[in-house]
Design an enzyme around this catalytic site. Structure first.
Site, PDB file in Angstrom:
ATOM      1  N   HIS A   1      16.689 -46.528 -57.486  1.00  0.00           N
ATOM      2  CA  HIS A   1      15.766 -47.979 -57.109  1.00  0.00           C
ATOM      3  C   HIS A   1      14.892 -48.052 -57.992  1.00  0.00           C
ATOM      4  O   HIS A   1      13.702 -48.667 -58.272  1.00  0.00           O
ATOM      5  CB  HIS A   1      15.393 -48.031 -56.005  1.00  0.00           C
ATOM      6  CG  HIS A   1      16.291 -48.287 -54.429  1.00  0.00           C
ATOM      7  ND1 HIS A   1      16.000 -48.946 -53.978  1.00  0.00           N
ATOM      8  CD2 HIS A   1      16.980 -47.332 -53.773  1.00  0.00           C
ATOM      9  CE1 HIS A   1      17.078 -49.216 -53.229  1.00  0.00           C
ATOM     10  NE2 HIS A   1      17.385 -48.721 -52.894  1.00  0.00           N
TER      11      HIS A   1
ATOM     12  N   LYS B   1       4.122 -59.214 -53.066  1.00  0.00           N
ATOM     13  CA  LYS B   1       4.893 -57.595 -52.876  1.00  0.00           C
ATOM     14  C   LYS B   1       3.750 -56.779 -53.357  1.00  0.00           C
ATOM     15  O   LYS B   1       2.443 -56.901 -53.449  1.00  0.00           O
ATOM     16  CB  LYS B   1       5.645 -57.754 -54.438  1.00  0.00           C
ATOM     17  CG  LYS B   1       4.970 -58.767 -55.788  1.00  0.00           C
ATOM     18  CD  LYS B   1       6.181 -58.199 -56.997  1.00  0.00           C
ATOM     19  CE  LYS B   1       6.635 -59.722 -56.460  1.00  0.00           C
ATOM     20  NZ  LYS B   1       8.487 -59.919 -56.403  1.00  0.00           N
ATOM     21  N   ARG B   2       4.134 -55.695 -53.729  1.00  0.00           N
ATOM     22  CA  ARG B   2       3.188 -54.096 -53.295  1.00  0.00           C
ATOM     23  C   ARG B   2       2.399 -54.315 -55.265  1.00  0.00           C
ATOM     24  O   ARG B   2       3.566 -54.965 -55.766  1.00  0.00           O
ATOM     25  CB  ARG B   2       4.631 -53.260 -53.565  1.00  0.00           C
ATOM     26  CG  ARG B   2       3.587 -51.902 -54.050  1.00  0.00           C
ATOM     27  CD  ARG B   2       4.657 -50.696 -53.301  1.00  0.00           C
ATOM     28  NE  ARG B   2       5.907 -50.969 -54.508  1.00  0.00           N
ATOM     29  CZ  ARG B   2       5.932 -50.174 -55.023  1.00  0.00           C
ATOM     30  NH1 ARG B   2       5.121 -49.520 -56.115  1.00  0.00           N
ATOM     31  NH2 ARG B   2       7.196 -50.389 -56.015  1.00  0.00           N
TER      32      ARG B   2
ATOM     33  N   LYS C   1       4.390 -54.686 -61.427  1.00  0.00           N
ATOM     34  CA  LYS C   1       4.270 -56.888 -60.883  1.00  0.00           C
ATOM     35  C   LYS C   1       3.946 -57.519 -61.200  1.00  0.00           C
ATOM     36  O   LYS C   1       3.712 -58.929 -61.896  1.00  0.00           O
ATOM     37  CB  LYS C   1       4.917 -56.112 -59.437  1.00  0.00           C
ATOM     38  CG  LYS C   1       5.972 -55.597 -59.478  1.00  0.00           C
ATOM     39  CD  LYS C   1       5.944 -54.589 -57.523  1.00  0.00           C
ATOM     40  CE  LYS C   1       6.332 -53.686 -56.595  1.00  0.00           C
ATOM     41  NZ  LYS C   1       7.737 -54.849 -57.347  1.00  0.00           N
TER      42      LYS C   1
ATOM     43  N   THR D   1      13.946 -57.883 -53.350  1.00  0.00           N
ATOM     44  CA  THR D   1      14.591 -58.811 -52.185  1.00  0.00           C
ATOM     45  C   THR D   1      13.281 -60.103 -52.398  1.00  0.00           C
ATOM     46  O   THR D   1      14.383 -60.974 -51.554  1.00  0.00           O
ATOM     47  CB  THR D   1      14.532 -57.866 -51.080  1.00  0.00           C
ATOM     48  OG1 THR D   1      13.559 -57.502 -50.866  1.00  0.00           O
ATOM     49  CG2 THR D   1      15.638 -57.048 -51.620  1.00  0.00           C
TER      50      THR D   1
ATOM     51  N   LYS E   1      14.408 -64.411 -50.595  1.00  0.00           N
ATOM     52  CA  LYS E   1      13.884 -64.727 -50.100  1.00  0.00           C
ATOM     53  C   LYS E   1      13.304 -66.083 -50.070  1.00  0.00           C
ATOM     54  O   LYS E   1      13.203 -67.100 -49.729  1.00  0.00           O
ATOM     55  CB  LYS E   1      13.096 -63.878 -49.086  1.00  0.00           C
ATOM     56  CG  LYS E   1      13.505 -62.497 -48.160  1.00  0.00           C
ATOM     57  CD  LYS E   1      12.481 -61.213 -48.039  1.00  0.00           C
ATOM     58  CE  LYS E   1      12.862 -59.883 -48.044  1.00  0.00           C
ATOM     59  NZ  LYS E   1      12.456 -58.878 -48.028  1.00  0.00           N
TER      60      LYS E   1
END
Length: 819
Positions: free
Chosen positions: A360, A548-549, A554, A656, A660
């Site tokens: 991952h 998100k985290r 990110k 993911t 969504k």
């Protein structure tokens, strides 16, 4: 009782009286939730038992998905949906005076996961059951979730998440299926009947007790199992009482308390702080606990088939979700050799034909390593097996590549005093998959290039997917109904049929309905924000969302700096016409990740300044929703106009959340990273907003240098202005050098994730977003295209590829069709 509204109402009232001794007038929302959950459990109990009996009777190959996380969210609404009972129960409860959505709010989000890794596992379980595969989950029953996030004066504060405090209606304790797990001790070697025997003595034993959660398939009689393990004492306190002394001199008593506390800690917290030795040791304990308990349960089920162990790979597939459960490999070897009497070669052959592995991450710090001394002391026999695997593997490498000691060192499982779990996972499995095509190519050609050269047949791609029934049907029921009105219901079981929606992209009435539904979702989210945060948000504004985290790669920081730039632009020219925009964040930062927590503080400083400034009214609003969770995501995602997927190219394995948002009609602002690449291929650049460095450019900078963040700071006045805002008192900085840590990360440490390099392109892209959003009909057409192609990213599609290409399992129908 659920097929008929009147039967349901009668049964519900009877259960309320018999279980709680209450009438409908006396019941609380919590009572209603508890009784409804129990009714569902009873209703599916027969199917659950019959599923397991059918698998055993037909000797079906079963897959076991080992994961440290299963971010399953709330199950009440999803279970009712999958059972086809949602409308019946909603109408029945309404007539009894209760709103089903209110009752769903009574369920805690299960504290079993953190981010995309755990949500992927949950989506896979849903698809496995819905498609009729014999596939189960194996995880840990954490007493506390990651943490409950509170924001105090802009700072993240971590509080315990006691999600089990009021019990968990969906679980079933299986005391009869408990198994022992051992730590510490020493290995004694002896000869018995001509074979070498390894026995661990002086070890510390504990019990692993399973709690089973039913996984209900959509429109299917299949009920698979998520088995969650709880650590419990294996010492009977009664034995301490015989001859025990009173008072502090009773060392046995205090030793028991210490032992009991250490046992409970194993299944107490998800991801304990591993910045120190004790935290690392506890994480290693957790991982072995999961692997040992899970394998014993798997093998016990296999042995009930009455087949020889040579049939194990033909009847059992064990899948490890990231490196956390990699100890499955040496633990399976230990059981086969020490308990089942196999020789090394036979045991190794069985192991590598049973275990498969999903990678991952491409980030070296996330590829787990454990100190040799820690593994050797905690798991002496397991370490011996890892050492032997490494010895044989390195020997094979030297035979194949004589004189290449450098290559052997790079590929070794044990090297420089560390056990490299990703290396062990690749060497000890028959399949290694990435989770998006770009990610897999980077694995093969960079991060794991020597392993790909050695085992090319093992590497394959399986792009992630999402449970479309939860994320569209349950999270966005109005949109789901519109889709059904347009193309029928076939997409529910065959999500790729969503492509049929594309024919409506030029239908003005359909586009109007898309806009109406989105506006309704925005109104509901606005109400939630006002209620929880006290912030008035205009549903007419563009909702730009990044949830998100919180992590450097990110790039929530890029988003925040851009909002600061927009603030300055409005202040500089307050009369210019501007699109009203609401920026929505939600994210948790790891408790020990100081930079990430500073970014949360910066976002709140920006939010405070923007939302208090009268000149921003009707132009700009910023919201940070605390304690992000699956249930909160189900409210945010259907309301989003823009989805921020802005990770540094080559860093996000897949994502993911991007899928969504796409499924709910949001348009992506993103880099060509992870699954964004495949989304772009399906919908075209005209239906999303791409910007930034490509992955090959990022890799070139990392390998050859040539990037100087300070040059951009000096050259671009927009960048200089917002960075100076981090350290100079002004609109966002309350005291001198308040955000110096962020400033230093960008300039002194040369901007590891290329935030400044991508800033100009990001700002230009957002200007294009504003221009596009003014044309509502065209925006709606782009939204329809996104929804139409989102079915390709359903976890149903992903699981089918795993099942046929990796696990070699097939849908089980025959045993159920008789009924």
């Amino acid at each position: 009782m659920f097929d008929n509204k009147e039967f349901f109402k009668t049964a519900f009232k009877e259960q309320l009286v018999s279980r709680l001794g209450k009438s409908m007038e006396e019941a609380t929302a919590g009572d209603i939730y508890k009784i409804l959950g129990n009714l569902i459990r009873e209703n599916i109990g027969r199917e659950w038992a019959e599923t397991n009996q059918a698998y055993k009777a037909d000797r079906e190959k079963q897959m076991y998905y080992f994961s440290m996380e299963f971010l399953i969210g709330r199950l009440l609404g999803n279970n009712l949906l999958n059972l086809g009972m949602y409308d019946t129960v909603r109408e029945g409860l309404k007539e009894l005076g209760w709103d089903l959505e209110t009752i769903e709010e009574q369920e805690p989000d299960a504290g079993l996961g953190n981010g995309g890794l755990g949500r992927l596992a949950a989506c896979f379980l849903d698809s496995l059951a819905s498609l009729g595969y014999a596939g189960h989950g194996c995880g840990i029953r954490y007493k506390y979730g990651l943490f409950e996030q509170k924001i105090v004066d802009g700072h993240q504060v971590e509080l315990p998440d006691p999600w089990l405090q009021k019990g968990y209606v969906w679980e079933e304790r299986r005391e009869d299926k408990r198994v022992p797990v051992s730590f510490w001790g020493r290995v004694e070697v002896s000869e018995k009947n001509g074979r070498t025997v390894f026995e661990t003595v002086g070890d510390e034993k504990i019990w692993a007790v399973p709690y089973d959660v039913p996984v209900i398939g959509y429109g299917s009689p299949h009920v698979n199992t998520l088995r969650l393990w709880s650590a419990e004492s294996a010492v009977d306190p009664a034995i301490l009482r015989s001859g025990a002394q009173s008072g502090p001199a009773n060392k046995g008593y205090y030793q028991f308390l210490d032992y009991n506390r250490s046992v409970e800690s194993i299944s107490e917290f998800l991801y304990p702080d591993d910045s120190g030795y004790e935290g690392k040791l506890l994480r290693l304990k957790q991982q072995y606990f999961l692997c040992s308990a899970g394998l014993r349960s798997v093998l016990r089920t296999f042995e009930k088939l009455g087949l020889p162990f040579s049939e194990l790979p033909r009847k059992v597939a064990v899948h490890i979700n990231d490196t956390h459960p990699t100890l499955v490999i040496p633990e399976l070897m230990r059981i086969l050799i020490d308990e089942k009497g196999f020789g090394w070669d036979e045991a190794w052959s069985l192991t590598i034909r049973t275990v498969s592995y999903t990678n991952h991450t491409l980030m070296s710090e996330a590829l787990e390593k454990w100190p040799v001394n820690m593994v050797r002391e905690l798991l002496p026999r397991v370490y011996m097996i890892i050492e032997e695997i490494n010895k044989r593997f390195c020997g094979m490498l030297l035979e194949r590549f004589p004189g290449r000691q450098d290559l052997v060192s790079r590929m070794a499982i044990i090297e420089s005093g560390q056990v490299k779990m990703a290396h062990l996972a690749v060497v000890g499995s028959y399949s290694v998959n990435g989770v998006a095509r770009l990610h897999t190519e980077l694995l093969k050609n960079d991060v794991m290039k020597p392993f790909y050269g050695l085992f090319p047949e093992r590497f394959n791609n399986k792009t992630n997917g999402i449970a479309h029934r939860r994320w569209l049907m349950h999270a966005n029921p109005e949109l789901s109904r519109l889709v059904c009105d347009g193309i029928g219901t076939g997409w529910i079981e065959n999500p790729e049929r969503l492509q049929e929606l594309e024919r409506f992209k030029n239908d003005s009435l359909f586009r109007e309905e898309i806009l109406r539904i989105k506006h309704g979702n925005k109104q509901r989210l606005s109400g939630e924000i006002r209620q929880k945060q006290g912030i008035a948000v205009d549903p007419e504004s563009l909702f730009d969302v990044q949830v998100k985290r919180l992590h450097g790669y990110k790039r929530q920081l890029l988003n925040a700096l851009h909002i600061m730039h927009l603030y300055h632009a409005i202040k500089d020219d307050p009369t210019a016409e501007r699109l009203p925009r609401t920026f929505i964040f939600a994210a948790k930062a790891a408790p020990a990740y100081f930079l990430a927590k500073c970014i949360i503080k910066l976002i709140h400083a920006v939010m405070d300044t923007v939302n208090r400034d009268p000149q921003m009214e009707g132009r700009l609003k910023v919201v940070f929703l605390e304690n992000y969770s699956v249930s909160l995501a189900e409210k945010i995602i259907p309301a989003a106009n823009v989805s921020e997927q802005i990770s540094t190219a080559g860093k996000e394995a897949s994502g993911t959340g991007n899928m969504k948002f796409m499924m709910n009609g949001a348009l992506t602002v993103g880099t060509l990273d992870g699954a964004n690449v495949e989304m772009h291929e399906r919908i075209g650049a005209e239906n999303m907003f791409l910007f930034g460095l490509r992955s090959e450019e990022v890799m070139d900078y990392y390998k050859h240098g040539g990037y100087w963040a300070r040059e951009i700071y000096e050259r671009d006045p927009r960048v200089k202005r917002v960075l100076d805002d981090l350290i100079v008192p002004g609109p966002f900085c309350r005291h001198d050098r308040e955000f110096e840590v962020i400033y230093q990360s960008l300039l002194d440490h040369n901007d590891e994730f290329f935030v400044l390099r991508d800033f100009a392109d990001y700002a230009d892209t957002h200007a294009a977003v504003e221009r596009a959003y003014w044309d509502a009909q065209d925006w709606a057409a782009k939204s329809i295209v996104n929804i139409a192609h989102s079915g390709h990213f359903s976890s149903d599609c992903t699981v089918k590829r795993y099942a046929s290409e990796i696990w070699k399992i097939h849908p089980v129908r025959n045993a159920f069709e008789i009924r």
